[in-house]
Design a protein around this motif. Sequence first.
Motif, mmCIF file in Angstrom:
data_model
loop_
_atom_site.group_PDB
_atom_site.id
_atom_site.type_symbol
_atom_site.label_atom_id
_atom_site.label_comp_id
_atom_site.label_asym_id
_atom_site.label_seq_id
_atom_site.Cartn_x
_atom_site.Cartn_y
_atom_site.Cartn_z
ATOM 1 N N ARG A 262 -17.120 3.595 -0.330
ATOM 2 C CA ARG A 262 -17.021 4.103 -1.861
ATOM 3 C C ARG A 262 -15.624 3.970 -2.559
ATOM 4 O O ARG A 262 -15.528 3.554 -3.436
ATOM 5 C CB ARG A 262 -17.631 5.469 -1.827
ATOM 6 N N GLU A 263 -14.838 4.588 -1.633
ATOM 7 C CA GLU A 263 -13.477 4.519 -2.205
ATOM 8 C C GLU A 263 -12.987 3.084 -2.467
ATOM 9 O O GLU A 263 -12.449 2.923 -3.522
ATOM 10 C CB GLU A 263 -12.460 5.213 -1.568
ATOM 11 N N MET A 264 -13.251 2.124 -1.378
ATOM 12 C CA MET A 264 -12.768 0.768 -1.635
ATOM 13 C C MET A 264 -13.538 -0.024 -2.686
ATOM 14 O O MET A 264 -13.196 -1.104 -3.342
ATOM 15 C CB MET A 264 -12.908 0.175 -0.271
ATOM 16 N N THR A 265 -14.943 0.327 -2.638
ATOM 17 C CA THR A 265 -15.773 -0.142 -3.826
ATOM 18 C C THR A 265 -15.021 0.087 -5.173
ATOM 19 O O THR A 265 -14.860 -0.838 -6.062
ATOM 20 C CB THR A 265 -17.313 0.374 -3.799
ATOM 21 N N GLU A 266 -14.763 1.297 -5.368
ATOM 22 C CA GLU A 266 -13.873 1.659 -6.812
ATOM 23 C C GLU A 266 -12.684 0.766 -6.779
ATOM 24 O O GLU A 266 -12.287 0.325 -8.146
ATOM 25 C CB GLU A 266 -13.799 2.964 -6.789
ATOM 26 N N LYS A 267 -11.900 0.727 -5.852
ATOM 27 C CA LYS A 267 -10.376 0.304 -5.885
ATOM 28 C C LYS A 267 -10.437 -1.171 -6.086
ATOM 29 O O LYS A 267 -9.831 -1.733 -6.799
ATOM 30 C CB LYS A 267 -9.772 0.709 -4.743
ATOM 31 N N LYS A 268 -11.285 -1.972 -5.465
ATOM 32 C CA LYS A 268 -11.525 -3.446 -5.279
ATOM 33 C C LYS A 268 -12.557 -3.852 -6.446
ATOM 34 O O LYS A 268 -12.395 -5.220 -6.604
ATOM 35 C CB LYS A 268 -11.960 -3.933 -3.887
ATOM 36 N N GLY A 269 -13.552 -3.281 -6.943
ATOM 37 C CA GLY A 269 -14.273 -3.798 -7.959
ATOM 38 C C GLY A 269 -15.559 -4.660 -7.251
ATOM 39 O O GLY A 269 -15.921 -5.606 -7.984
ATOM 40 N N ILE A 270 -15.669 -4.670 -5.818
ATOM 41 C CA ILE A 270 -17.028 -5.225 -5.379
ATOM 42 C C ILE A 270 -17.551 -4.571 -4.718
ATOM 43 O O ILE A 270 -16.923 -3.487 -4.108
ATOM 44 C CB ILE A 270 -16.537 -6.501 -4.494
ATOM 45 N N PRO A 271 -18.776 -4.606 -4.080
ATOM 46 C CA PRO A 271 -19.474 -3.790 -3.293
ATOM 47 C C PRO A 271 -18.956 -3.817 -1.902
ATOM 48 O O PRO A 271 -18.372 -5.006 -1.240
ATOM 49 C CB PRO A 271 -20.918 -4.504 -3.027
ATOM 50 N N VAL A 272 -18.514 -2.823 -1.221
ATOM 51 C CA VAL A 272 -17.735 -2.477 0.078
ATOM 52 C C VAL A 272 -18.924 -1.756 0.682
ATOM 53 O O VAL A 272 -19.253 -0.542 0.512
ATOM 54 C CB VAL A 272 -16.471 -1.989 0.152
ATOM 55 N N ILE A 273 -19.837 -2.306 1.654
ATOM 56 C CA ILE A 273 -20.743 -1.682 2.300
ATOM 57 C C ILE A 273 -20.721 -1.337 3.843
ATOM 58 O O ILE A 273 -20.212 -2.179 4.705
ATOM 59 C CB ILE A 273 -21.864 -2.654 2.177
ATOM 60 N N PRO A 274 -21.012 -0.008 4.202
ATOM 61 C CA PRO A 274 -20.836 0.296 5.399
ATOM 62 C C PRO A 274 -21.937 -0.192 6.396
ATOM 63 O O PRO A 274 -23.016 -0.207 5.856
ATOM 64 C CB PRO A 274 -20.656 1.875 5.289
ATOM 65 N N VAL A 275 -21.913 -0.872 7.758
ATOM 66 C CA VAL A 275 -22.948 -1.180 8.621
ATOM 67 C C VAL A 275 -22.611 0.037 9.706
ATOM 68 O O VAL A 275 -21.591 -0.309 10.379
ATOM 69 C CB VAL A 275 -22.529 -2.458 9.046
ATOM 70 N N GLN A 276 -23.660 0.887 9.819
ATOM 71 C CA GLN A 276 -23.558 2.009 10.906
ATOM 72 C C GLN A 276 -24.289 1.335 12.021
ATOM 73 O O GLN A 276 -25.136 1.656 12.470
ATOM 74 C CB GLN A 276 -24.386 3.224 10.294
ATOM 75 N N SER A 277 -22.976 0.710 12.805
ATOM 76 C CA SER A 277 -23.678 -0.200 14.058
ATOM 77 C C SER A 277 -22.975 0.277 15.282
ATOM 78 O O SER A 277 -22.685 -0.380 16.170
ATOM 79 C CB SER A 277 -23.332 -1.588 13.761
ATOM 80 N N GLU A 278 -22.601 1.683 15.466
ATOM 81 C CA GLU A 278 -22.047 2.132 16.780
ATOM 82 C C GLU A 278 -22.853 1.908 17.832
ATOM 83 O O GLU A 278 -23.923 2.111 17.875
ATOM 84 C CB GLU A 278 -21.546 3.608 16.772
ATOM 85 N N GLY A 279 -22.151 1.000 18.897
ATOM 86 C CA GLY A 279 -22.806 0.382 19.965
ATOM 87 C C GLY A 279 -23.627 1.723 20.688
ATOM 88 O O GLY A 279 -24.727 1.254 21.315
ATOM 89 N N PHE A 280 -23.291 2.822 20.924
ATOM 90 C CA PHE A 280 -23.778 3.840 21.735
ATOM 91 C C PHE A 280 -25.119 4.432 21.068
ATOM 92 O O PHE A 280 -25.870 5.040 21.728
ATOM 93 C CB PHE A 280 -22.838 4.991 22.287
ATOM 94 N N LYS A 281 -25.417 4.188 19.668
ATOM 95 C CA LYS A 281 -26.405 4.699 18.997
ATOM 96 C C LYS A 281 -27.893 3.900 19.487
ATOM 97 O O LYS A 281 -28.611 4.664 19.322
ATOM 98 C CB LYS A 281 -26.381 4.436 17.496
ATOM 99 N N GLY A 282 -27.919 2.795 20.063
ATOM 100 C CA GLY A 282 -29.303 2.588 20.502
ATOM 101 C C GLY A 282 -29.276 1.092 21.012
ATOM 102 O O GLY A 282 -28.155 0.535 21.256
#
Length: 208
Positions: free
Chosen positions: A29-49
């Motif tokens: 969210r902070e980088m989206t505001e700073k850079k002016g483009i969508p910066v999107i998290p991908v919650q892909s921690e390997g141990f999750k599934g």
Amino acid sequence: IDRHSPKAAFVYSTCIVGLIGDDLAAVCREMTEKKGIPVIPVQSEGFKGNKREGYQAACKALFNLVGTGDVSDVSPVSINILGDFNLAGEIWIIRRYFERMGVQVVANITGDGRVDDIRRAHGAGLNVVQCSGATLELAQMIKEKYGKPFIRASYLGIEDMAESLYAVAEHFSDIDPGIMARTEAVVRDELAKLVPSLEQFRKDLAGK
């Protein structure tokens, strides 16, 4: 982002990010505001599934872009091609088949995908999901939020390819009465080029 000036950026979490407890969404969210483009998290921690959990994380991330673009020039007879990775340039061939049928291809997800196309993917009249299932959840999310249906398809082999083209034509036949005839012409033209080549292969390989 500074080096390449992309239209969006995805930040993939690793196992360590999950173990430490970094707030990846807040950073994005902070980088989206700073850079002016969508910066999107991908919650892909390997141990999750398992592998499917990774597909779901990717679909949820991509869905953040869907619905943010202009669809005013999207035809009612239009599709998104989901689940093809364009490993050998096949997506370009498949797109040409659909375009010859009179079908507008809005977005390819993920092979040769473009941010601006994904933004307006919700405008397509149909999602065509390759059987791998990697993007099935994305198709389901688009259906739930935007009411756009999806069908399963396979582009592997002559019969599957033809059946997939005919399935799309059947879906749009009510609003485009000529689409089935155009699809039959595409299949007929391609078979006219393909069958002689196959016959030559059979002859050359006989007894081998």
